[in-house]
Motif scaffolding. Structure first.
Motif, short mmCIF file in Angstrom:
data_model
loop_
_atom_site.label_atom_id
_atom_site.label_comp_id
_atom_site.label_asym_id
_atom_site.label_seq_id
_atom_site.Cartn_x
_atom_site.Cartn_y
_atom_site.Cartn_z
N ASN A 432 -14.78 6.46 1.36
CA ASN A 432 -15.87 5.72 0.75
C ASN A 432 -17.20 6.16 1.32
N TYR A 433 -18.17 6.23 0.45
CA TYR A 433 -19.54 6.54 0.86
C TYR A 433 -20.45 5.45 0.32
N GLN A 436 -19.05 3.85 -2.62
CA GLN A 436 -18.65 4.79 -3.67
C GLN A 436 -17.31 5.42 -3.31
N CYS A 438 -14.44 8.05 -3.17
CA CYS A 438 -14.34 9.50 -3.27
C CYS A 438 -12.95 9.95 -2.84
N ASN A 467 -16.04 13.06 -6.35
CA ASN A 467 -16.12 11.66 -6.76
C ASN A 467 -14.80 11.25 -7.40
N ASP A 476 -25.03 14.73 0.55
CA ASP A 476 -25.07 13.65 1.54
C ASP A 476 -23.72 12.95 1.63
N ALA A 477 -23.08 12.69 0.48
CA ALA A 477 -21.78 12.03 0.49
C ALA A 477 -20.73 12.90 1.17
N ASP A 480 -21.28 12.98 4.99
CA ASP A 480 -20.91 11.74 5.66
C ASP A 480 -19.39 11.56 5.72
N ILE A 481 -18.70 11.88 4.63
CA ILE A 481 -17.23 11.72 4.60
C ILE A 481 -16.57 12.71 5.55
N GLN A 484 -16.83 11.28 8.90
CA GLN A 484 -15.87 10.20 9.11
C GLN A 484 -14.46 10.73 9.40
#
Length: 1023
Positions: A432-433, A436, A438, A467, A476-477, A480-481, A484
């Motif tokens: 999740n972002y 959102q 993914c 997505n 950016d997504a 970040d993922i 994580q």
């Protein structure tokens, strides 16, 4: 004719009048403060150092004010009241000076009668030294002991004249004190007056400080010109005296041509003039020969005095055999890569353009068919050379990598992304972002690398993020993922992921061959083998013993160096204590410049505040936390220690203003034009800069805190494809030009959970920006200087301002200053700017002049760091301008994006829990090595291992030597030490040496300066 001042000789090592004045001021200051070590006011060209010295001198009440015309006279007479002492001083300062290219070319111009008369205030002898035996035109010298030669001057005489206006240190009468200067021989003045009226004069390196010479100029232009003209050369941003301006106004009134001419220094001016005058023939060849120098040599890296240990580090590089030839044909119709891609379309052909030819990989029949309308020669196979494999950006290497990717994808049922990534549609996890949904698919990045005469396929496990609807996720997504999911993929987990992909590619076989196009009779073969490359870790030993047998796959050697020590203050005694831990050292022993506080010269650190209305209480309360202790350590327990409070750490009080104090400036919160982000940012910027200016003019502060509320986040950075406006950068540039030290503090920082870390960072930033020094590197090398070169440029690739930023450090890690200079003609390669030879010469001469200003001599050794390779033009230009050094090192330092290594546990015979140790250095090629600046470290706290950031496994730095001969241990130790000298962080280290960590960022800020030139800046103004 030509009139030369001391500025013309600066690059040759001769001090200017201003330099001499500050040398004398420094000596008086140290003699009046005997408890201070001479190393504290080291760089007397820094405004911060000059402020301290001048403030003390002003307090004494017996010295002239700063920039007074009486300074030179007063200070030389104060320091050297006897004539013979002055002569000895200048003889010592001028011993060993060597004329640089400007003087060598001036000798050629004089020999060609371009300058028949040379007048000089200098007594350095450089004009005489620069004359070579083959220059046959006589040069008659006229000085205080040979005035009679003025009477015998004949215009038709085949000779030139050198007139020494201030005498010569070889003679008893040295004319540089008040009474003597004013009594400068009237016959010389009269001769100068006559010549200025009759002939054009070019003035270089002279500021108009001397009463007698300026009076001679003024007397000259009181009467109508009889052929005379004045061309007064200045360097960019040089302040021209009011007397010189008045001289020009009077000269123009009386019919003189009078112009201020901006040049980039004496040497650059002479180079340009000589090239213009001598445009062809033997003289032109001689000019370039004068400007040439021997190509810097380099030694191979090697280890000596080590024996093998039962310890290894395992890589992600697998031996690969690549095709040794590709298809090639000439083309006249294809001129761009875009056109080439349109022709190839979805065909199985892989191709690239290179100098009017197409290199291609695929089936010959298919290639011929695809390019049928674009071939102007036959299709033929051509062998690949060494450079095709070595250079990362080579066309051949790119073609081979894409072919291997396609072959692997087809054989293993994997999906392709770009030219270097494979991903598995059947292995995904949900992520999740910000709400959102993914999907993250297992993926692998491929790269081909060449080292030690071997080729390797490097595998870097990664993720492919899409997505939930299958479209590719935003950058950016994806970032970040990956953070994580991959951040906790530490040494052992990374090893498992790597082994999993290796099993997928090779199965249980020791090697596999892949072909492209698959099944074609003339397919190109790629053979991948195991095991991956290993590096054996060596240890220092007097008795080397019998060599251990090499393990299968062992390709490299590595060593681990000791952690760099830092030096602190004298809180616990007279001796300089050392510690590898910066925060622990500050707590135990105080800052390095503790004597400044103990002497009473610096009594407190004073803050100023610029704060939007409505945030006063929150900011006031937070700044008060800097004074108090915060013992709870929320993060980095293996490294971080409790914050004891500002005064307890730095042994000096911190003065925090109240809302109604004159050190506090309130500004509006909400811009009127908030719907237009560009206009809003400009409005906020105007508020901040006006407040800072009024604060600087009415209050005495060391550091100004600028508070940025969360409501301003949309306006902090405004950018698109062609524009980038940064609030922080603009304010920093504004402050830098006025020597104002500022610190941004964001509202988000106030609410962070890791407050111990934040308070340490903010406290150290405030201390450093108050012109103080928290710690330096432990070194016994006073003769090495480091230069870090970075670049800043606008989004318009070839149309914007390009700046070169040189951050200069001494061996102790003290950043002397930044030099921000305009690059005249950048060379663009792969979207990176490089220096032409002439630009490299200018950068080198600016550094050379700074060496003389700071140390009164050239250092023995200079090490230049850069993130991009050194072109031949850069090597030649820097070597020429820095000639006379005993040692010159040129090193490219970049993050290695392909090679990853895993630490081995030699006791348990398995992969280690922690990553490769910081301070590990591995020889990668003859002139290349890998260095782990980022890695695990022991010894910071009780038997615990610390890995800064705790994110995945560390990437090494790749070091490439282009010039120099220093041992690899010295090169690596210096880089490791400089990684601990970025005072803008409280971390143990940064992942780049301080020479490069911020130079590019400061060059970006430098674009916003209103003027460029040889001016240098205290680096504290930018951090």
């Amino acid at each position: 004719m030509l009139l030369l001042g001391a500025g013309a000789s600066a690059s040759s090592g001769v001090p200017t009048a201003s330099q001499c004045i500050w040398e004398w001021k420094r000596e008086i200051y140290l003699s009046g403060n005997p408890s201070l070590p001479p190393s504290l006011p080291l760089d007397i060209t820094l405004p911060s150092v000059q402020e301290k010295i001048q403030s003390w001198l002003d307090h004494q009440g017996s010295f002239p004010p700063a920039e007074s015309e009486l300074e030179y006279v007063h200070y030389i007479e104060h320091c050297y009241p006897k004539s013979e002492d002055r002569t000895t001083y200048f003889r010592k300062r001028l011993s060993g000076v060597v004329p640089q290219s400007g003087y060598l070319l001036l000798a050629m111009l004089q020999n060609a009668n371009v300058f028949q008369w040379i007048w000089t205030t200098n007594f350095d002898g450089l004009i005489r030294q620069a004359r070579k035996p083959e220059l046959t035109r006589p040069l008659k010298e006229i000085g205080l002991d040979s005035l009679q030669r003025l009477c015998g001057v004949q215009e038709i005489e085949h000779c030139s004249y050198l007139v020494a206006l201030h005498g010569d240190y070889r003679y008893d009468l040295l004319r540089n004190t008040s009474a003597e200067t004013q009594r400068l021989n009237q016959e010389l003045c009269d001769a100068l007056v006559t010549r200025v009226r009759q002939q054009p004069v070019v003035v270089v390196g002279y500021g108009g400080r001397d009463q007698s010479i300026m009076q001679a100029f003024e007397d000259s232009v009181k009467e109508r010109a009889a052929g005379g003209a004045i061309y007064w050369c200045t360097v960019p941003n040089e302040k021209v005296s009011s007397r010189v301006i008045a001289l020009f106004e009077l000269a123009k009134t009386n019919g003189y041509e009078a112009h201020l001419v901006e040049i980039d220094g004496f040497d650059d001016f002479m180079v340009r003039l000589a090239r213009f005058i001598f445009r062809s023939g033997t003289e032109a060849v001689e000019v370039e020969r004068t400007l040439s120098t021997s190509i810097p040599e380099r030694s191979a890296f090697s280890f000596s005095g080590y024996r093998a240990d039962e310890d290894w580090i395992k890589s992600n590089g697998y031996p690969v055999e690549l095709p040794r030839e590709l298809y090639q044909f000439e083309t006249k119709r294809l001129t761009t890569w875009k056109e080439l891609r349109q022709v190839i379309a979805e065909s199985p052909v892989i191709a690239g353009l290179i100098r009017g030819k197409v290199l291609a990989l695929g089936d010959a029949e298919t290639i011929t068919k695809v390019f049928a309308n674009h071939m102007s020669s036959k299709l033929e196979k051509v062998p690949l050379g060494w450079s095709d494999f070595v250079w990362k950006d080579s066309v051949a290497r790119s073609i081979l990598l894409e072919a291997l990717q396609r072959s692997l994808a087809g054989r293993l049922n994997l999906e392709r992304k770009g030219k270097a990534t494979l991903w598995d549609r059947n292995q995904a996890q949900i992520a999740n972002y910000f709400g959102q949904r993914c999907r993250a698919f297992k993926a692998i990045n491929l790269s081909l690398n060449f080292c030690g005469n071997s080729q390797f396929l490097n595998l870097v496990p990664t993720l492919h993020i899409v997505n939930d609807n299958g479209t590719e996720a935003s950058k950016d997504a994806a970032k970040d993922i990956k953070r994580q999911l991959l951040g906790r993929q530490w040494n052992q987990q990374y090893d498992q992921a790597l082994d999993s992909w290796c099993d997928r590619l090779l199965g249980e076989k020791e090697a596999q061959t892949f072909e492209y196009p698959p099944g074609a009779p003339d397919a190109f073969a790629f053979r991948i083998a195991t095991p991956p490359a290993l590096a054996r870790v060596m240890i220092r030993a007097k008795n080397l013993g019998a060599p251990l047998s090499r393990k299968s796959g062992e390709r490299f050697d590595a060593i681990v160096l000791p952690e760099s020590q830092l030096i602190f203050g004298t809180a616990r005694g007279p001796h300089r204590p050392k510690d590898i831990h910066p925060l622990r050292g500050l707590i135990n022993d105080g800052p390095y410049d503790l004597e400044l506080t103990q002497s009473g010269i610096c009594r407190e650190v004073r803050l100023g505040v610029v704060c939007p209305r409505g945030y006063e209480r929150a900011l006031q309360g937070y700044l008060d936390k800097l004074v108090a202790a915060h013992e709870h350590v929320e993060s980095k327990q293996e490294y971080l220690v409790g914050y004891p409070g500002f005064q307890q750490v730095f042994r000096i009080p911190l003065r925090v203003p109240r809302q109604n104090d004159r050190e506090w400036r309130a500004i509006p919160e909400t811009p009127e034009s908030h719907s237009n982000r560009v206009a809003a940012q400009r409005e906020i910027t105007a508020w901040i800069t006006r407040a800072i200016d009024t604060l600087a003019g009415s209050a005495s502060v060391d550091v100004t805190i600028v508070f940025i509320p969360k409501a301003w986040q949309p306006y902090e950075v405004v950018e698109d494809e062609t524009l980038r406006l940064d609030l922080h950068d603009y304010v920093k540039a504004h402050c830098a030009q006025k020597a104002i030290r500022s610190q941004f503090l964001r509202e988000t920082t106030l609410n962070k959970s890791l407050q111990c870390e934040v308070l340490w960072w903010l406290a150290q930033a405030v201390y450093v920006k108050s012109q103080r020094t928290p710690f330096v590197l432990d070194t016994d090398d006073p003769d090495t200087i480091f230069i870090g070169i970075g670049y800043g440029f606008t989004r318009q690739e070839k149309g914007g301002v390009v700046l070169g930023c040189s951050h200069i450090y001494d061996a102790a890690g003290q950043g002397l200053r930044y030099q921000v200079s305009r690059i005249q003609n950048p060379v663009w390669r792969n979207e990176n700017p490089y220096l032409t030879k002439d630009d490299a010469i200018r950068v080198g001469y600016q550094a050379r002049q700074l060496f003389y200003q700071t140390y009164q001599k050239l250092p023995r050794r200079v090490v230049i760091h850069k993130r991009t390779p050194f072109l031949k033009s850069e090597r030649d230009g820097l070597a020429q301008s820095l000639n006379g050094l005993a040692e010159l090192e040129m090193l490219t330092i970049e993050h290695e994006d392909a090679w990853r290594f895993l630490a081995y546990d030699k006791f348990n015979k398995c992969t280690n829990m922690f990553p490769v140790k910081r301070n590990t250095v591995m020889i990668y090629g003859n002139h290349e090595c890998l260095l782990w600046v980022h890695g695990s470290i022991k010894g910071l706290s009780a038997n615990r291992t610390y890995y800064q950031g705790k994110s995945r496994i560390p990437a090494p730095l790749k070091i490439i030597r282009f010039a120099g001969h220093s041992p690899i241990e010295r090169i690596a130790t210096e880089i490791l030490g400089l990684s601990k000298m970025d005072w803008n962080t409280c971390d143990l280290y940064t992942q780049m040496p301080a020479t490069l960590e911020s130079s590019a960022a400061i060059a970006r800020v430098g674009q916003l300066l209103s003027h460029f030139g040889p001016e240098t800046y205290d680096y504290r103004l930018f951090i």
